[in-house]
Design an enzyme around this catalytic site. Structure first.
Site, short mmCIF file in Angstrom:
data_model
loop_
_atom_site.label_atom_id
_atom_site.label_comp_id
_atom_site.label_asym_id
_atom_site.label_seq_id
_atom_site.Cartn_x
_atom_site.Cartn_y
_atom_site.Cartn_z
CB SER A 134 3.01 5.09 0.75
OG SER A 134 2.47 4.11 1.48
CG ASN A 172 -9.73 7.40 -1.35
OD1 ASN A 172 -10.96 7.67 -0.81
ND2 ASN A 172 -9.56 6.23 -1.32
C1 PEP Z 1 -5.04 4.91 -1.36
O1 PEP Z 1 -5.90 4.33 -0.49
O2 PEP Z 1 -5.94 5.22 -2.41
C2 PEP Z 1 -4.10 5.46 -0.94
C3 PEP Z 1 -3.39 5.66 -2.08
O3 PEP Z 1 -3.49 5.44 0.39
P1 PEP Z 1 -2.37 5.91 0.96
O4 PEP Z 1 -1.89 6.98 0.12
O5 PEP Z 1 -2.54 6.13 2.15
O6 PEP Z 1 -1.12 4.92 0.55
#
Ligand code: PEP
Length: 267
Positions: free
Chosen positions: A224, A16
């Site tokens: 994350s 994403n």
């Molecule tokens: C997200 O926003 O869908 C997401 C999982 O972000 P991150 O991997 O940066 O935590």
């Protein structure tokens, strides 16, 4: 060797991009990703890779993927519940389908939080996606406060149940469990925590859509995810992939997440 999960579902590693990369940067990134993953194409042919660029990039990504026949899927980060009309700023699922989008993210926590999207609206967006043959990737997840007050599964399960209001068995949906406290924080859930909630989500799918539809539905973990922790999530019986935010913008890191099988035994 295939990368099917033990339950026979094809893993989905999805990036994403949020509000990052314009159409020229998108072209360069997808070209490099395809090049980097050219071995993965052979070794991990059963891992599906998808990217979710901003709307203004989609035509460029579609042209590149189709002209070079790249094994990369793509989708929109949101869609309207309406097909057309006086809805300034909205993008319809019909438009996404016309650009060969296989997926659309629905109900990301940033949409729920900053745009006040309600469960009812999200059910409408899922119906719109299905009307046009686009697979919704429904995000559910609890905030830190929800976790404190209601425990880990109550809010994601309630969000899933509400979003499935108009869905019937046979309509494909992907569910992404994304604890809000883990998104962008650098602090992922543990794989056991994530499995516990994903098992509750699968039980809800059984209740609402039946055994067969539940068994066919992919549930992703997001929050994350990095190359260093992805294998732990992928080893869980109810986790079939990852929705990746920040790390999906780092080419080598994202490619390494796609190649999670190489990390098995390192977690
Ligand atoms: C997200 O926003 O869908 C997401 C999982 O972000 P991150 O991997 O940066 O935590």
């Amino acid at each position: 060797m295939t990368a099917q999960t033990a339950a026979g579902r094809t893993p989905l590693i999805a990036g994403n991009w949020k509000l990052n990369l314009d159409h020229l940067q998108a072209i360069a990134f997808v070209q490099k990703l395809a090049w980097t993953l050219k071995d993965a194409r052979h070794d991990f042919g059963a891992v599906e890779v998808a990217v979710f660029p901003p709307f203004t990039d989609l035509r460029s990504v579609q042209t590149l993927v189709s002209s070079d026949d790249l094994p990369i899927r793509f989708g929109g980060q949101d869609c309207s519940e309406h097909d057309s009309g006086a809805y300034t700023g909205e993008i319809s699922a019909a438009f996404l389908a016309a650009l060969d989008c296989r997926y659309v993210i629905v109900g990301h926590s940033e949409r729920r939080q900053y745009h006040g999207e309600t469960d009812e609206q999200l059910a409408g967006k899922i119906a719109a996606a299905h009307r046009h043959g686009v697979v919704p990737v429904l995000c559910v997840g609890e905030t830190a406060e929800d976790l404190e007050t209601h425990g880990p599964s109550a809010v994601p399960v309630a969000q899933l149940r509400a979003a499935l209001a108009g869905v019937v068995a046979g309509q494909e949906i992907v569910v992404a469990y994304e604890p809000v406290w883990a998104i962008g924080s650098g602090q992922a859930a543990t794989s056991d925590q994530a499995q516990q909630v994903c098992a509750a989500l699968r039980a809800t799918l059984v209740e609402v859509l039946g055994e067969e539809a539940s068994a066919a539905t992919r549930i992703l973990y997001g929050g994350s995810v990095k190359a260093a922790n992805v294998a732990g999530f992928m080893a869980q019986p109810d986790i079939d992939g990852a929705l990746v935010g920040g790390a999906s913008l780092q080419l080598e890191e994202f490619a390494s997440i796609v190649r999670y099988q190489k990390h098995v035994g390192t977690v």
